[in-house]
Design a protein around this motif. Structure first.
Motif, PDB file in Angstrom:
ATOM      1  N   GLU A 102      38.463 -24.943 -18.676  1.00  0.00           N
ATOM      2  CA  GLU A 102      38.424 -23.911 -17.643  1.00  0.00           C
ATOM      3  C   GLU A 102      38.264 -22.558 -18.310  1.00  0.00           C
ATOM      4  O   GLU A 102      38.859 -22.305 -19.348  1.00  0.00           O
ATOM      5  CB  GLU A 102      39.706 -23.944 -16.813  1.00  0.00           C
ATOM      6  N   ARG A 103      37.454 -21.729 -17.711  1.00  0.00           N
ATOM      7  CA  ARG A 103      37.208 -20.398 -18.268  1.00  0.00           C
ATOM      8  C   ARG A 103      37.304 -19.377 -17.150  1.00  0.00           C
ATOM      9  O   ARG A 103      36.617 -19.482 -16.147  1.00  0.00           O
ATOM     10  CB  ARG A 103      35.814 -20.363 -18.888  1.00  0.00           C
ATOM     11  N   LYS A 104      38.149 -18.390 -17.321  1.00  0.00           N
ATOM     12  CA  LYS A 104      38.304 -17.306 -16.353  1.00  0.00           C
ATOM     13  C   LYS A 104      37.794 -16.020 -16.995  1.00  0.00           C
ATOM     14  O   LYS A 104      38.270 -15.622 -18.042  1.00  0.00           O
ATOM     15  CB  LYS A 104      39.756 -17.132 -15.947  1.00  0.00           C
ATOM     16  N   VAL A 105      36.801 -15.408 -16.358  1.00  0.00           N
ATOM     17  CA  VAL A 105      36.238 -14.161 -16.855  1.00  0.00           C
ATOM     18  C   VAL A 105      36.111 -13.209 -15.680  1.00  0.00           C
ATOM     19  O   VAL A 105      35.465 -13.539 -14.683  1.00  0.00           O
ATOM     20  CB  VAL A 105      34.853 -14.382 -17.501  1.00  0.00           C
ATOM     21  N   PHE A 106      36.704 -12.051 -15.795  1.00  0.00           N
ATOM     22  CA  PHE A 106      36.677 -11.020 -14.768  1.00  0.00           C
ATOM     23  C   PHE A 106      37.022 -11.629 -13.415  1.00  0.00           C
ATOM     24  O   PHE A 106      38.135 -12.043 -13.205  1.00  0.00           O
ATOM     25  CB  PHE A 106      35.327 -10.294 -14.787  1.00  0.00           C
ATOM     26  N   LEU A 107      36.089 -11.739 -12.510  1.00  0.00           N
ATOM     27  CA  LEU A 107      36.361 -12.300 -11.190  1.00  0.00           C
ATOM     28  C   LEU A 107      35.670 -13.646 -10.977  1.00  0.00           C
ATOM     29  O   LEU A 107      35.291 -13.993  -9.856  1.00  0.00           O
ATOM     30  CB  LEU A 107      35.915 -11.319 -10.099  1.00  0.00           C
ATOM     31  N   GLY A 163      31.516 -23.411 -10.705  1.00  0.00           N
ATOM     32  CA  GLY A 163      31.873 -22.026 -10.937  1.00  0.00           C
ATOM     33  C   GLY A 163      31.888 -21.278  -9.626  1.00  0.00           C
ATOM     34  O   GLY A 163      31.155 -21.600  -8.697  1.00  0.00           O
ATOM     35  N   SER A 164      32.755 -20.295  -9.533  1.00  0.00           N
ATOM     36  CA  SER A 164      32.803 -19.481  -8.326  1.00  0.00           C
ATOM     37  C   SER A 164      33.270 -18.087  -8.689  1.00  0.00           C
ATOM     38  O   SER A 164      33.844 -17.864  -9.746  1.00  0.00           O
ATOM     39  CB  SER A 164      33.747 -20.102  -7.296  1.00  0.00           C
ATOM     40  N   GLY A 165      32.988 -17.158  -7.806  1.00  0.00           N
ATOM     41  CA  GLY A 165      33.405 -15.783  -8.034  1.00  0.00           C
ATOM     42  C   GLY A 165      32.224 -14.884  -8.308  1.00  0.00           C
ATOM     43  O   GLY A 165      31.100 -15.172  -7.921  1.00  0.00           O
ATOM     44  N   LEU A 166      32.486 -13.805  -8.980  1.00  0.00           N
ATOM     45  CA  LEU A 166      31.463 -12.814  -9.297  1.00  0.00           C
ATOM     46  C   LEU A 166      30.646 -13.299 -10.484  1.00  0.00           C
ATOM     47  O   LEU A 166      31.143 -13.422 -11.590  1.00  0.00           O
ATOM     48  CB  LEU A 166      32.116 -11.471  -9.631  1.00  0.00           C
ATOM     49  N   LEU A 167      29.384 -13.609 -10.248  1.00  0.00           N
ATOM     50  CA  LEU A 167      28.494 -14.048 -11.309  1.00  0.00           C
ATOM     51  C   LEU A 167      27.644 -12.866 -11.753  1.00  0.00           C
ATOM     52  O   LEU A 167      27.089 -12.150 -10.934  1.00  0.00           O
ATOM     53  CB  LEU A 167      27.594 -15.191 -10.823  1.00  0.00           C
ATOM     54  N   ALA A 168      27.540 -12.664 -13.027  1.00  0.00           N
ATOM     55  CA  ALA A 168      26.896 -11.462 -13.577  1.00  0.00           C
ATOM     56  C   ALA A 168      25.466 -11.257 -13.082  1.00  0.00           C
ATOM     57  O   ALA A 168      25.072 -10.159 -12.746  1.00  0.00           O
ATOM     58  CB  ALA A 168      26.910 -11.537 -15.094  1.00  0.00           C
ATOM     59  N   ALA A 169      24.672 -12.305 -13.046  1.00  0.00           N
ATOM     60  CA  ALA A 169      23.257 -12.130 -12.724  1.00  0.00           C
ATOM     61  C   ALA A 169      22.981 -12.044 -11.225  1.00  0.00           C
ATOM     62  O   ALA A 169      22.044 -11.390 -10.807  1.00  0.00           O
ATOM     63  CB  ALA A 169      22.456 -13.289 -13.313  1.00  0.00           C
ATOM     64  N   THR A 170      23.790 -12.697 -10.412  1.00  0.00           N
ATOM     65  CA  THR A 170      23.446 -12.811  -8.993  1.00  0.00           C
ATOM     66  C   THR A 170      24.475 -12.198  -8.057  1.00  0.00           C
ATOM     67  O   THR A 170      24.335 -12.331  -6.854  1.00  0.00           O
ATOM     68  CB  THR A 170      23.274 -14.288  -8.618  1.00  0.00           C
ATOM     69  N   GLY A 171      25.499 -11.568  -8.552  1.00  0.00           N
ATOM     70  CA  GLY A 171      26.542 -11.057  -7.668  1.00  0.00           C
ATOM     71  C   GLY A 171      27.502 -12.172  -7.311  1.00  0.00           C
ATOM     72  O   GLY A 171      27.767 -13.049  -8.106  1.00  0.00           O
ATOM     73  N   PHE A 172      28.027 -12.165  -6.084  1.00  0.00           N
ATOM     74  CA  PHE A 172      28.928 -13.230  -5.661  1.00  0.00           C
ATOM     75  C   PHE A 172      28.131 -14.503  -5.457  1.00  0.00           C
ATOM     76  O   PHE A 172      27.019 -14.478  -4.939  1.00  0.00           O
ATOM     77  CB  PHE A 172      29.652 -12.846  -4.368  1.00  0.00           C
TER      78      PHE A 172
END
Length: 136
Positions: A34-39, A69-78
């Motif tokens: 599991e990896r948690k990064v920012f949101l 994966g879920s949350g704020l994705l860097a390339a596409t937003g939410f």
């Protein structure tokens, strides 16, 4: 003791979760990494499925490795992204170690899913059932 209870007892050390999908069909899932990064959160999950047929005295087994994966994705937003890798009709062997690109950063883990398969097969055959590896 029912066969599924013996299988659950055998896999108790893996800290997974169990679901009964339909009568005599079960899923066992373990979060491998599991990896948690920012949101955002990304998980790699191993799932083993069992279909028990007391009439035929057999257990049909399948397994899958899935990334979510879920949350704020860097390339596409939410957003939400799901990828899965299944074993098709061949049993996978050895230790799972995926590339760091799955999580966007170096992340190393060890998970021996062949060990789970062999433990289940041992319980099944000890109880006089036939163990079959198959996708259903």
């Amino acid at each position: 003791m029912p066969l599924i209870d013996e299988i659950k007892q055998t896999l108790a050390g893996y800290s997974g979760t169990w679901k009964e999908k339909r009568k005599k069909r079960y899923l066992f899932s373990v979060t491998v990494a599991e990896r948690k990064v920012f949101l955002s959160i990304r998980r790699l999950v191993y799932t083993a499925g069992f279909r028990i047929s007391d009439k035929k005295k057999e257990v049909i087994f399948h397994e899958m490795l899935k990334e979510t994966g879920s949350g704020l994705l860097a390339a596409t937003g939410f957003g939400f992204k799901t990828e899965s890798y299944n074993t098709l009709s061949k049993a996978r062997k050895g230790i799972i170690e995926e590339q760091s690109r799955l999580f966007g950063k170096d992340y190393t883990y060890r998970f021996d899913y062949a060990e789970i398969r062999s433990k289940v097969e041992n319980v099944v055959t000890t109880n006089g059932y036939l163990f079959r590896y198959k996708i259903f």
